[in-house]
Write an enzyme that holds these catalytic residues in place. Sequence first.
Site, PDB file in Angstrom:
ATOM      1  N   HIS A 162      -0.794   0.729 -12.208  1.00  0.00           N
ATOM      2  CA  HIS A 162      -1.712   0.934 -11.089  1.00  0.00           C
ATOM      3  C   HIS A 162      -2.932   0.047 -11.305  1.00  0.00           C
ATOM      4  O   HIS A 162      -3.351  -0.159 -12.433  1.00  0.00           O
ATOM      5  CB  HIS A 162      -2.140   2.415 -11.045  1.00  0.00           C
ATOM      6  CG  HIS A 162      -2.764   2.824  -9.754  1.00  0.00           C
ATOM      7  ND1 HIS A 162      -4.096   2.635  -9.490  1.00  0.00           N
ATOM      8  CD2 HIS A 162      -2.234   3.399  -8.647  1.00  0.00           C
ATOM      9  CE1 HIS A 162      -4.354   3.093  -8.279  1.00  0.00           C
ATOM     10  NE2 HIS A 162      -3.248   3.558  -7.747  1.00  0.00           N
ATOM     11  N   HIS A 218       0.833  -1.198   0.000  1.00  0.00           N
ATOM     12  CA  HIS A 218       0.000   0.000   0.000  1.00  0.00           C
ATOM     13  C   HIS A 218       0.871   1.252   0.000  1.00  0.00           C
ATOM     14  O   HIS A 218       0.886   2.011  -0.958  1.00  0.00           O
ATOM     15  CB  HIS A 218      -0.917  -0.045   1.225  1.00  0.00           C
ATOM     16  CG  HIS A 218      -2.039   0.939   1.230  1.00  0.00           C
ATOM     17  ND1 HIS A 218      -2.189   1.922   0.280  1.00  0.00           N
ATOM     18  CD2 HIS A 218      -3.084   1.083   2.080  1.00  0.00           C
ATOM     19  CE1 HIS A 218      -3.274   2.624   0.551  1.00  0.00           C
ATOM     20  NE2 HIS A 218      -3.832   2.147   1.635  1.00  0.00           N
ATOM     21  N   ASP A 252       3.747   7.329  -6.863  1.00  0.00           N
ATOM     22  CA  ASP A 252       4.990   7.038  -6.145  1.00  0.00           C
ATOM     23  C   ASP A 252       6.247   7.249  -6.965  1.00  0.00           C
ATOM     24  O   ASP A 252       7.350   7.186  -6.430  1.00  0.00           O
ATOM     25  CB  ASP A 252       4.957   5.581  -5.651  1.00  0.00           C
ATOM     26  CG  ASP A 252       3.908   5.384  -4.590  1.00  0.00           C
ATOM     27  OD1 ASP A 252       3.846   6.229  -3.688  1.00  0.00           O
ATOM     28  OD2 ASP A 252       3.144   4.408  -4.671  1.00  0.00           O
TER      29      ASP A 252
HETATM   30  C1  COA Z   1       0.556  -1.414  -9.131  1.00  0.00           C
HETATM   31  C2  COA Z   1       0.501  -2.843  -9.646  1.00  0.00           C
HETATM   32  C3  COA Z   1       0.637  -3.794  -8.431  1.00  0.00           C
HETATM   33  C4  COA Z   1      -0.833  -3.076 -10.350  1.00  0.00           C
HETATM   34  O1  COA Z   1      -0.910  -4.413 -10.686  1.00  0.00           O
HETATM   35  P1  COA Z   1      -2.128  -5.079 -11.463  1.00  0.00           P
HETATM   36  O2  COA Z   1      -3.224  -4.125 -11.699  1.00  0.00           O
HETATM   37  O3  COA Z   1      -2.452  -6.320 -10.719  1.00  0.00           O
HETATM   38  O4  COA Z   1      -1.498  -5.377 -12.882  1.00  0.00           O
HETATM   39  P2  COA Z   1      -0.834  -6.745 -13.328  1.00  0.00           P
HETATM   40  O5  COA Z   1       0.153  -7.183 -12.297  1.00  0.00           O
HETATM   41  O6  COA Z   1      -1.943  -7.662 -13.696  1.00  0.00           O
HETATM   42  O7  COA Z   1      -0.038  -6.302 -14.625  1.00  0.00           O
HETATM   43  C5  COA Z   1      -0.549  -6.300 -15.968  1.00  0.00           C
HETATM   44  C6  COA Z   1       0.613  -6.497 -16.939  1.00  0.00           C
HETATM   45  O8  COA Z   1       1.529  -5.378 -16.856  1.00  0.00           O
HETATM   46  C7  COA Z   1       2.794  -5.807 -16.370  1.00  0.00           C
HETATM   47  N1  COA Z   1       3.222  -4.831 -15.358  1.00  0.00           N
HETATM   48  C8  COA Z   1       2.433  -4.222 -14.427  1.00  0.00           C
HETATM   49  N2  COA Z   1       3.143  -3.337 -13.720  1.00  0.00           N
HETATM   50  C9  COA Z   1       4.398  -3.388 -14.221  1.00  0.00           C
HETATM   51  C10 COA Z   1       5.576  -2.703 -13.895  1.00  0.00           C
HETATM   52  N3  COA Z   1       5.598  -1.792 -12.938  1.00  0.00           N
HETATM   53  N4  COA Z   1       6.703  -2.991 -14.603  1.00  0.00           N
HETATM   54  C11 COA Z   1       6.660  -3.911 -15.579  1.00  0.00           C
HETATM   55  N5  COA Z   1       5.576  -4.593 -15.949  1.00  0.00           N
HETATM   56  C12 COA Z   1       4.452  -4.351 -15.267  1.00  0.00           C
HETATM   57  C13 COA Z   1       2.573  -7.165 -15.764  1.00  0.00           C
HETATM   58  O9  COA Z   1       3.753  -7.945 -15.807  1.00  0.00           O
HETATM   59  C14 COA Z   1       1.484  -7.696 -16.638  1.00  0.00           C
HETATM   60  O10 COA Z   1       2.071  -8.087 -17.869  1.00  0.00           O
HETATM   61  P3  COA Z   1       1.578  -9.424 -18.611  1.00  0.00           P
HETATM   62  O11 COA Z   1       0.149  -9.132 -18.983  1.00  0.00           O
HETATM   63  O12 COA Z   1       2.503  -9.590 -19.740  1.00  0.00           O
HETATM   64  O13 COA Z   1       1.689 -10.523 -17.582  1.00  0.00           O
HETATM   65  C15 COA Z   1       1.646  -3.102 -10.636  1.00  0.00           C
HETATM   66  O14 COA Z   1       1.515  -2.250 -11.760  1.00  0.00           O
HETATM   67  C16 COA Z   1       3.028  -2.949 -10.005  1.00  0.00           C
HETATM   68  O15 COA Z   1       3.537  -3.883  -9.396  1.00  0.00           O
HETATM   69  N6  COA Z   1       3.662  -1.735 -10.143  1.00  0.00           N
HETATM   70  C17 COA Z   1       4.931  -1.473  -9.539  1.00  0.00           C
HETATM   71  C18 COA Z   1       4.769  -1.182  -8.049  1.00  0.00           C
HETATM   72  C19 COA Z   1       4.158   0.174  -7.768  1.00  0.00           C
HETATM   73  O16 COA Z   1       4.570   1.169  -8.339  1.00  0.00           O
HETATM   74  N7  COA Z   1       3.176   0.207  -6.864  1.00  0.00           N
HETATM   75  C20 COA Z   1       2.544   1.435  -6.436  1.00  0.00           C
HETATM   76  C21 COA Z   1       1.121   1.503  -6.824  1.00  0.00           C
HETATM   77  S1  COA Z   1       0.432   3.070  -6.358  1.00  0.00           S
END
Ligand code: COA
Length: 426
Positions: free
Chosen positions: A305, A266, A361
Amino acid sequence: MTESLTVRDNRTGKDYELEITDGTIRAADLKQIAVDGQPGLATYDPGFVNTSSCRSAITYIDGEAGILEYRGYPIEQLAESSTYLEVAYLLLNGELPTTDQLAEWTHEVTYHTFVHENLKQFIQGFRYDAHPMAMLMAGVSALSTFYPEAVQIDDAENRQLQITRMIAKMPTLGAFAFRHQQGKPYIYPDNGLSYTANFLAMLFKMSEPEYKADPRLVQALEVLFILHADHEQNASANAVRAVGSTEVDPYSAVAAGIAALYGPLHGGANEAVLRMLRRIGSTDNIPGFIEGVKAGKERLMGFGHRVYKNYDPRAKIIKKACDDVFEVTGVNPLLKIARELEKIALEDEYFVSRKLYPNVDFYSGLIYEALQFPPEMFTVLFAIPRTSGWLAQWSELITDPEQKIARPKQIYTGHRTREFVPIGQR
Ligand SMILES: CC(C)(COP(=O)(O)OP(=O)(O)OC[C@H]1O[C@@H](n2cnc3c(N)ncnc32)[C@H](O)[C@@H]1OP(=O)(O)O)[C@@H](O)C(=O)NCCC(=O)NCCS
């Protein structure tokens, strides 16, 4: 029924008509879909990925379009023209304050900034290396013991008093936690300063009779506080609502919100961004790093996100605030890497096709670092402004006649009705 959904239960061949309201069906309406003698149908939704838990008129997000609005006002306009206390008033009351209302609200908050001396001793009881977020959480929880009348949550005037107290005392507790970790004396609030200027003074003042932060830094913190004030039903707002639904006092409910925000999924991503930028080290290493991300070796932290599938509107505003802060503090060399990384990622097919854009972030950690905050303070800087959002969500919950104690169902997968085995026979 103006809009409805017809469902056929293929187990029985029976059809059911379910009312659609605001794009949702009521999960309780599924209960009627039952096979003889068995419990009615329910939904299974770990992580609430497609379940609305409440009706709310506080914050609107359109993730596809990259829109964030508090009470209908776009975040960009609020960040440009408002103050944090004005935004807190808006979130809590539904309308922007008039000049008189803002003056009264500011006065009230300012004169509740002091905490009981025993609370100071309470914070002093922590070890020198205690995490400031844990101290903040414990401090807010302890506040409930100083204001036992807070349990009277049906009394609107009493609720308002606790809300004012909590918003006022949060920076004081956050600053005490910070100073404790640094082994420095705690600084009492200066009621002649604004909310954010006072917070900076409590954090950084030493022997000078009056601490005057650079107004550009005060303004940047004001903007960051506005951006973090609410974000509809995120994990911590949901925690506040779930705990608040038991009708506990609001200090305990907000302590639960702080606990949820403490978790790395979070509130911890901006620290991970800094670690990543440090590891990349120079713009020359960016292409190799991006290749690694695309090959699935790691994630580009600060990108992507769950809700925003477009540029996070808060990231745009923070990016601009970076310039103002660095004008005062000198440029953080990591900013160059961040900007180049963003430029490359926004043009790269991998990120474009997955709708991965910078989130809040991506730049916030850089600003916090420039303001001389250690990484452990980043989530505290999030919790302080989010208190207004949590309390707006809590107030809405308490006054919503449809709300009940949050008590989900489960799908039981364990054993049934076994004979107890005495210990000697196991
Ligand atoms: C925020 C987050 C958890 C959202 O996840 P989500 O909605 O569940 O999205 P998914 O994990 O299903 O990702 C969808 C696709 O994008 C890719 N992806 C998502 N975020 C990515 C990132 N930061 N870098 C690289 N690839 C990413 C995934 O690998 C996936 O690819 P695929 O379809 O080939 O498997 C994710 O984007 C992430 O881990 N970001 C980095 C951490 C971060 O900045 N968090 C702060 C959020 S405010």
